[in-house]
Design a protein around this motif. Structure first.
Motif, PDB file in Angstrom:
ATOM      1  N   GLN A 150       0.839  -1.208   0.000  1.00  0.00           N
ATOM      2  CA  GLN A 150       0.000   0.000   0.000  1.00  0.00           C
ATOM      3  C   GLN A 150       0.869   1.251   0.000  1.00  0.00           C
ATOM      4  N   LYS A 151       1.975   1.198   0.770  1.00  0.00           N
ATOM      5  CA  LYS A 151       2.891   2.363   0.818  1.00  0.00           C
ATOM      6  C   LYS A 151       3.502   2.621  -0.552  1.00  0.00           C
ATOM      7  N   GLN A 152       3.854   1.538  -1.253  1.00  0.00           N
ATOM      8  CA  GLN A 152       4.452   1.703  -2.594  1.00  0.00           C
ATOM      9  C   GLN A 152       3.480   2.403  -3.533  1.00  0.00           C
ATOM     10  N   ILE A 153       2.225   2.031  -3.427  1.00  0.00           N
ATOM     11  CA  ILE A 153       1.219   2.641  -4.302  1.00  0.00           C
ATOM     12  C   ILE A 153       1.063   4.118  -3.944  1.00  0.00           C
ATOM     13  N   ILE A 154       1.011   4.398  -2.644  1.00  0.00           N
ATOM     14  CA  ILE A 154       0.866   5.790  -2.191  1.00  0.00           C
ATOM     15  C   ILE A 154       2.040   6.614  -2.722  1.00  0.00           C
ATOM     16  N   SER A 155       3.231   6.035  -2.627  1.00  0.00           N
ATOM     17  CA  SER A 155       4.397   6.818  -3.060  1.00  0.00           C
ATOM     18  C   SER A 155       4.421   6.982  -4.583  1.00  0.00           C
ATOM     19  N   VAL A 173      -1.801   4.892 -12.027  1.00  0.00           N
ATOM     20  CA  VAL A 173      -1.695   3.578 -11.401  1.00  0.00           C
ATOM     21  C   VAL A 173      -3.012   2.813 -11.502  1.00  0.00           C
ATOM     22  N   PHE A 174      -2.906   1.511 -11.729  1.00  0.00           N
ATOM     23  CA  PHE A 174      -4.065   0.614 -11.609  1.00  0.00           C
ATOM     24  C   PHE A 174      -3.840  -0.256 -10.376  1.00  0.00           C
ATOM     25  N   ILE A 175      -4.835  -0.295  -9.496  1.00  0.00           N
ATOM     26  CA  ILE A 175      -4.733  -1.084  -8.260  1.00  0.00           C
ATOM     27  C   ILE A 175      -5.759  -2.204  -8.328  1.00  0.00           C
ATOM     28  N   THR A 176      -5.268  -3.438  -8.247  1.00  0.00           N
ATOM     29  CA  THR A 176      -6.208  -4.561  -8.218  1.00  0.00           C
ATOM     30  C   THR A 176      -5.894  -5.435  -7.005  1.00  0.00           C
ATOM     31  N   ALA A 198      -1.130   1.348 -21.898  1.00  0.00           N
ATOM     32  CA  ALA A 198      -0.483   2.660 -22.030  1.00  0.00           C
ATOM     33  C   ALA A 198      -1.019   3.656 -21.006  1.00  0.00           C
ATOM     34  N   SER A 199      -2.178   3.343 -20.435  1.00  0.00           N
ATOM     35  CA  SER A 199      -2.809   4.286 -19.498  1.00  0.00           C
ATOM     36  C   SER A 199      -2.100   4.361 -18.149  1.00  0.00           C
ATOM     37  N   PHE A 200      -1.288   3.346 -17.833  1.00  0.00           N
ATOM     38  CA  PHE A 200      -0.716   3.279 -16.485  1.00  0.00           C
ATOM     39  C   PHE A 200       0.804   3.198 -16.502  1.00  0.00           C
ATOM     40  N   ASP A 201       1.407   3.893 -15.522  1.00  0.00           N
ATOM     41  CA  ASP A 201       2.841   3.726 -15.309  1.00  0.00           C
ATOM     42  C   ASP A 201       3.080   2.433 -14.527  1.00  0.00           C
ATOM     43  N   PHE A 202       2.171   2.150 -13.610  1.00  0.00           N
ATOM     44  CA  PHE A 202       2.287   0.939 -12.786  1.00  0.00           C
ATOM     45  C   PHE A 202       0.929   0.275 -12.626  1.00  0.00           C
ATOM     46  N   GLN A 203       0.981  -1.062 -12.589  1.00  0.00           N
ATOM     47  CA  GLN A 203      -0.231  -1.827 -12.277  1.00  0.00           C
ATOM     48  C   GLN A 203       0.111  -2.711 -11.081  1.00  0.00           C
ATOM     49  N   TYR A 204      -0.595  -2.534  -9.998  1.00  0.00           N
ATOM     50  CA  TYR A 204      -0.272  -3.240  -8.754  1.00  0.00           C
ATOM     51  C   TYR A 204      -1.366  -4.225  -8.372  1.00  0.00           C
ATOM     52  N   GLU A 247       3.578  -8.195 -16.556  1.00  0.00           N
ATOM     53  CA  GLU A 247       3.538  -6.770 -16.849  1.00  0.00           C
ATOM     54  C   GLU A 247       3.755  -5.913 -15.609  1.00  0.00           C
ATOM     55  N   GLN A 248       3.803  -6.568 -14.440  1.00  0.00           N
ATOM     56  CA  GLN A 248       4.034  -5.786 -13.224  1.00  0.00           C
ATOM     57  C   GLN A 248       5.463  -5.303 -13.205  1.00  0.00           C
ATOM     58  N   ASP A 249       5.660  -4.211 -12.516  1.00  0.00           N
ATOM     59  CA  ASP A 249       6.998  -3.680 -12.370  1.00  0.00           C
ATOM     60  C   ASP A 249       7.856  -4.683 -11.583  1.00  0.00           C
ATOM     61  N   THR A 250       8.933  -5.135 -12.166  1.00  0.00           N
ATOM     62  CA  THR A 250       9.704  -6.200 -11.527  1.00  0.00           C
ATOM     63  C   THR A 250      10.348  -5.742 -10.222  1.00  0.00           C
ATOM     64  N   GLU A 251      10.729  -4.475 -10.181  1.00  0.00           N
ATOM     65  CA  GLU A 251      11.323  -3.955  -8.938  1.00  0.00           C
ATOM     66  C   GLU A 251      10.360  -4.110  -7.771  1.00  0.00           C
ATOM     67  N   VAL A 252       9.116  -3.783  -8.048  1.00  0.00           N
ATOM     68  CA  VAL A 252       8.096  -3.870  -6.995  1.00  0.00           C
ATOM     69  C   VAL A 252       7.989  -5.304  -6.512  1.00  0.00           C
TER      70      VAL A 252
END
Ligand SMILES: Nc1ncnc2c1ncn2[C@@H]1O[C@H](COP(=O)(O)OP(=O)(O)OP(=O)(O)O)[C@@H](O)[C@H]1O
Length: 524
Positions: free
Chosen positions: A54-59, A67-70, A218-224, A477-482
């Motif tokens: 949750q903190k990662q998404i907030i940041s 961001v897309f949150i699922t 293309a709509s999102f920088d990150f999908q979590y 497709e998720q950010d690998t760092e995350v």
């Protein structure tokens, strides 16, 4: 003071009869809300401790990312979105933040407006050029698209692909920017395994879900994907729900659920919320229960202000236009009144009487000038005062409804309960239809002990193949760092890749389930 009470007959035909009566009980026992409040011991306010995810998404959002949150039911998507909205209003001018959801009920849960009303595309289906023309001819809608800097869309599972694509096109055209969504920061949240979009029959593209839109990735920088389930704590129940979410049910789970089916109507506890797939069943049960009570009571009529089309949104199931309440009625709060006292949207109780209002404000909605007194199942007793629901356009209130924040709650529809957390629930799934309905119903309850089931058939458990496919590829497709960071934070990954348990700092068991990881590991 005299007042009018209305008989049960008027519950069905409210505009016809009414007779007078007075309530000394109410006047003497419950003078004011303050008195009741003071006699309650104050519980400490519980602070939310955000998880690392949750903190990662907030940041990510505070850095301006889209961001897309699922995540599955009960992983805290809505709680997080409510926090994110406050954050966005600090990062952008308040009037540049628009909060939306596909239905009025879902929009109200996050203090926003429907996606349609925000967009100004009017009713009905049309091609993107017609929709753009509609927005261009509506000055207010045009200005909204010009000034929006951040757009929140909750409950995305109910938004269709065409609508998503069309809105992205409108954003680019009106803002005159080639960037996706014309440079708007987009925050989208939802679980595609829950209730799907209602599609019009002539959907030429064959696309259904928003993730099928050409512009989705293309709509999102990150999908979590949020993986920590908060609503339930029993790992067996969580695993069973995760199976049902993806349309599967193990033989032992079927056996268990069938055992839960042994409950009969007469055994049922009146404090248990009953869920039905169809509205007509909900109304029938609530009306039958009211008739069984055969009590006199009073009617509350909503007081609305504002203009159309905004005012129309108030009729989309936010709070009832009219409600008849009487002593003994089972009711549910439909507004958060006090989180720390447990008076939250979904809290249930029983009406134990009425209190004559000292505030003449009530007479415009209740001719009897009475307020209901509810004894909540938590033990708290409270006089319920009118609440307000607003439709916002950016920072401006464009329509408002005043009503008693209660609905009859012996029975509720599964559509209405999407997003709710319930302690006890009884559901009859014999008329369940479509994808995700069984999952939405069963995932509302905190524990198996709180679940009573009727009409269960394994064939009713359905996950849409396109949704399964979406979550299968989602992992890559998720950010690998995350993902790596999350892996480092989880101490015990010795069990299945997708079922990870460890311990929270408060000693409680923490249960993670990543569907995307589960599906991709099963594929290998
Ligand atoms: N970080 C957290 N700490 C403690 N409780 C949390 C946290 N995040 C969420 N919760 C709690 O988990 C429960 C479920 O949260 P929420 O309703 O936001 O989930 P959701 O993912 O939106 O569920 P659904 O998809 O069913 O609508 C709520 O009671 C919420 O307060």
């Amino acid at each position: 003071m005299g007042f009018i009470t209305t008989t049960i007959a008027a519950y069905r035909y409210f505009s016809t009869n009414s007779i007078g009566k007075s309530t000394k009980y109410a006047q003497n026992r419950f003078r004011s809300k303050t008195k009741t409040k003071n006699s309650e011991p104050r519980k400490p306010r519980t602070r939310i401790k955000w998880t690392d995810q949750q903190k990662q998404i907030i940041s990510a959002i505070s850095e301006g990312n889209s961001v897309f949150i699922t995540g599955s039911a009960g992983t805290g998507k809505t709680l997080l979105v409510n926090h994110i909205i406050k954050l966005l209003k600090k990062c952008h001018p308040r009037s540049g933040v628009f909060v939306t959801a596909p239905t009025g009920v879902a929009a109200c849960a996050i203090g926003g407006q429907t996606l349609h009303s925000f967009a100004g595309i009017g009713p009905g289906v049309a091609d993107r050029h017609t929709l753009l023309d509609r927005v261009l001819s509506d000055k207010k809608a045009y200005n909204r698209w010009k000034k929006v800097e951040a757009l929140v869309v909750d409950e995305i599972s109910m938004v269709g692909a065409e609508l998503f694509e069309n809105l992205e096109y409108i954003a680019r055209e009106i803002r005159g920017e080639d960037e996706v969504w014309g440079g708007i920061q987009l925050v989208v949240s939802g679980d595609f395994f829950q209730l799907p979009p209602i599609l019009c029959k002539r959907n030429a593209s064959g696309k259904e879900f928003a993730f099928e839109a050409d512009c989705w990735n293309a709509s999102f920088d990150f999908q979590y994907e949020l993986t920590e389930v908060f609503r339930q704590s029993d790992s067996r129940f969580i695993k069973m729900l995760q199976g049902i979410r993806r349309g599967e049910c193990e033989p032992q789970d079927i056996e268990f659920l069938e055992q839960s089916c042994s409950v009969t109507e007469s055994e049922s506890d009146p404090s248990v919320v009953q869920l039905y797939p169809l509205n007509k069943d909900v109304e029938t049960v609530n009306q039958m229960k009211m008739e069984d009570l055969a009590e006199e009571g009073t009617i509350y009529l909503a007081v609305d202000s504002g203009n159309n089309p905004w005012k129309n949104q108030l009729n989309q199931g936010i709070a009832p236009n009219e409600i008849f309440l009487c002593k003994g009625a089972r009711v549910m709060l439909i507004k958060n009144l006090s989180t720390w006292r447990g008076l939250v949207n979904g809290a249930t109780g029983t009406i134990i009487g009425f209190h004559e209002s000292e505030n003449m404000d009530v007479i415009d909605m209740c001719y009897d000038n009475l307020l209901p007194i509810v004894r909540f199942d938590s033990g708290l007793t409270m006089v319920i005062t009118p609440a307000k629901w607003v439709v916002m356009e950016g920072d401006t209130v464009v329509a408002e409804r005043k009503q008693i924040p209660l609905i009859l709650s012996w029975a509720l529809s599964i559509h209405k309960c999407q997003g709710m957390t319930l302690d006890k629930l009884q559901t009859n799934l014999s008329s369940a239809f479509g994808y995700g309905m069984v999952y939405v119903a069963l995932s509302r309850v905190r524990s198996l002990e709180g679940l009573k089931l009727q009409g269960f058939r394994p064939s009713k458990i359905k996950a849409h193949p396109k949704v399964l496919q979406f979550y299968k590829v989602f992992v890559s497709e998720q950010d690998t760092e995350v993902k790596n960071e999350r892996a480092n934070n989880i101490s015990d990954r010795s069990s299945e890749v997708a079922h990870v348990t460890d311990t929270r700092s408060d000693g409680a068991t923490k249960y993670h389930f990543s569907l995307s990881e589960f599906l991709s590991s099963r594929q290998k």
